[in-house]
Design a protein around this motif. Structure first.
Motif, mmCIF file in Angstrom:
data_model
loop_
_atom_site.group_PDB
_atom_site.id
_atom_site.type_symbol
_atom_site.label_atom_id
_atom_site.label_comp_id
_atom_site.label_asym_id
_atom_site.label_seq_id
_atom_site.Cartn_x
_atom_site.Cartn_y
_atom_site.Cartn_z
ATOM 1 N N HIS A 1 6.128 16.138 -4.744
ATOM 2 C CA HIS A 1 5.484 14.865 -4.464
ATOM 3 C C HIS A 1 6.441 13.931 -3.724
ATOM 4 O O HIS A 1 7.649 14.110 -3.752
ATOM 5 C CB HIS A 1 4.974 14.209 -5.753
ATOM 6 N N ALA A 2 5.856 12.960 -3.054
ATOM 7 C CA ALA A 2 6.620 11.939 -2.325
ATOM 8 C C ALA A 2 5.730 10.716 -2.171
ATOM 9 O O ALA A 2 4.508 10.795 -2.293
ATOM 10 C CB ALA A 2 7.056 12.453 -0.962
ATOM 11 N N MET A 3 6.370 9.592 -1.875
ATOM 12 C CA MET A 3 5.650 8.346 -1.678
ATOM 13 C C MET A 3 6.102 7.718 -0.374
ATOM 14 O O MET A 3 7.257 7.862 0.020
ATOM 15 C CB MET A 3 5.946 7.345 -2.803
ATOM 16 N N THR B 1 0.868 -1.181 0.000
ATOM 17 C CA THR B 1 0.000 0.000 0.000
ATOM 18 C C THR B 1 0.897 1.221 0.000
ATOM 19 O O THR B 1 1.850 1.310 0.767
ATOM 20 C CB THR B 1 -0.911 0.019 1.239
ATOM 21 N N LEU B 2 0.574 2.182 -0.844
ATOM 22 C CA LEU B 2 1.414 3.350 -1.058
ATOM 23 C C LEU B 2 0.611 4.622 -0.824
ATOM 24 O O LEU B 2 -0.502 4.737 -1.334
ATOM 25 C CB LEU B 2 1.928 3.313 -2.505
ATOM 26 N N LYS B 3 1.176 5.531 -0.044
ATOM 27 C CA LYS B 3 0.562 6.842 0.107
ATOM 28 C C LYS B 3 1.357 7.825 -0.734
ATOM 29 O O LYS B 3 2.577 7.897 -0.624
ATOM 30 C CB LYS B 3 0.553 7.311 1.563
ATOM 31 N N ILE B 4 0.658 8.545 -1.609
ATOM 32 C CA ILE B 4 1.267 9.555 -2.471
ATOM 33 C C ILE B 4 0.898 10.922 -1.920
ATOM 34 O O ILE B 4 -0.284 11.210 -1.686
ATOM 35 C CB ILE B 4 0.724 9.468 -3.919
ATOM 36 N N TYR B 5 1.900 11.745 -1.703
ATOM 37 C CA TYR B 5 1.707 13.137 -1.328
ATOM 38 C C TYR B 5 1.976 13.955 -2.582
ATOM 39 O O TYR B 5 3.044 13.855 -3.180
ATOM 40 C CB TYR B 5 2.711 13.562 -0.259
ATOM 41 N N ILE B 6 0.989 14.734 -3.002
ATOM 42 C CA ILE B 6 1.195 15.587 -4.160
ATOM 43 C C ILE B 6 0.345 16.842 -4.037
ATOM 44 O O ILE B 6 -0.870 16.761 -3.867
ATOM 45 C CB ILE B 6 0.923 14.855 -5.492
ATOM 46 N N HIS B 7 1.020 17.968 -4.055
ATOM 47 C CA HIS B 7 0.369 19.284 -4.060
ATOM 48 C C HIS B 7 -0.784 19.356 -3.051
ATOM 49 O O HIS B 7 -1.951 19.491 -3.417
ATOM 50 C CB HIS B 7 -0.113 19.610 -5.475
ATOM 51 N N ASP B 8 -0.463 19.228 -1.786
ATOM 52 C CA ASP B 8 -1.428 19.325 -0.684
ATOM 53 C C ASP B 8 -2.491 18.224 -0.688
ATOM 54 O O ASP B 8 -3.543 18.375 -0.073
ATOM 55 C CB ASP B 8 -2.109 20.703 -0.661
ATOM 56 N N ASN B 9 -2.250 17.139 -1.395
ATOM 57 C CA ASN B 9 -3.162 16.004 -1.414
ATOM 58 C C ASN B 9 -2.436 14.772 -0.902
ATOM 59 O O ASN B 9 -1.224 14.637 -1.079
ATOM 60 C CB ASN B 9 -3.657 15.715 -2.840
ATOM 61 N N GLU B 10 -3.191 13.878 -0.283
ATOM 62 C CA GLU B 10 -2.672 12.590 0.146
ATOM 63 C C GLU B 10 -3.594 11.514 -0.432
ATOM 64 O O GLU B 10 -4.780 11.494 -0.134
ATOM 65 C CB GLU B 10 -2.636 12.491 1.674
ATOM 66 N N ILE B 11 -3.032 10.647 -1.274
ATOM 67 C CA ILE B 11 -3.815 9.627 -1.942
ATOM 68 C C ILE B 11 -3.248 8.264 -1.566
ATOM 69 O O ILE B 11 -2.046 8.043 -1.684
ATOM 70 C CB ILE B 11 -3.768 9.798 -3.476
ATOM 71 N N VAL B 12 -4.098 7.361 -1.127
ATOM 72 C CA VAL B 12 -3.666 6.008 -0.785
ATOM 73 C C VAL B 12 -3.992 5.083 -1.957
ATOM 74 O O VAL B 12 -5.126 5.056 -2.441
ATOM 75 C CB VAL B 12 -4.341 5.511 0.515
ATOM 76 N N LEU B 13 -2.975 4.353 -2.404
ATOM 77 C CA LEU B 13 -3.128 3.414 -3.507
ATOM 78 C C LEU B 13 -2.827 2.002 -3.025
ATOM 79 O O LEU B 13 -1.851 1.774 -2.317
ATOM 80 C CB LEU B 13 -2.168 3.758 -4.652
#
Length: 184
Positions: free
Chosen positions: A167-169, A141-153
């Motif tokens: 961005h960061a992961m 499971t990966l959390k992506i931080y991008i431009h004030d968003n946090e998305i879990v994949l």
């Protein structure tokens, strides 16, 4: 692996000088302080794969040359066998395996990226680079931080984004995550 990083740093320095590009110009192109860029060339600062990609673009060389020191030659196809891609470890939390270092004039750089579980509190260090990026989660499971968003994949999920945004992961659930990253 540290020796490999020094070899890459030396190639970057030599190619920059051969291209008659100054340190200030290169640092400006990468949007980093001159001291940070000098640390790249001295092998003191880690160079992320995305920054290495930008350097290759500025030097007008294939990223494979920076990674291996060998000119890329393949122009019809290039096969990379499982686990045999050139490995790059530029940040301790990420491991990159380049999947097409031998193909010349690529329009994208494909990597398998492994992310270790987080050991520190807080958001991971971010980076940005020109272009776009596609990530497809293969494992974990990966959390992506991008431009004030946090998305879990989750495994099988993907994201396509403008990589000029910071961005960061990070891997979640105390388990390694692995994903296919294609930098365009």
């Amino acid at each position: 692996m540290k020796e490999k990083m020094k070899e890459i740093a030396q190639r970057v320095s030599e190619l920059r000088e051969l291209s008659d590009i100054g340190i200030d110009e290169m640092a400006n192109q990468l949007n980093v302080p001159v001291e940070t860029y000098m640390g790249y060339e001295e092998g003191k600062n880690d160079i992320s794969a995305s920054v290495l990609y930008e350097i290759a673009q500025k030097l007008n060389v294939d990223m494979g040359l920076l990674l291996t020191g060998e000119e890329t030659r393949m122009h019809i196809f290039a096969v990379t066998r499982k686990g045999k891609g050139v490995r790059v470890e530029r940040r301790k939390e990420y491991k990159y395996e380049n999947l097409a270092e031998k193909f010349i004039h690529k329009k994208a750089e494909p990597f398998i990226v492994s992310v270790k579980p987080k050991t520190q509190l807080g958001k991971p260090l971010t980076n940005s680079h020109p272009g776009q990026e596609f990530n497809y989660v293969i494992e974990g499971t990966l959390k992506i931080y991008i431009h004030d968003n946090e998305i879990v994949l989750e495994k099988g999920d993907s994201i396509f984004f403008d990589s000029s945004y910071e961005h960061a992961m990070e891997a979640l659930n105390d388990k390694k995550a692995k994903f296919l990253a294609i930098i365009l």
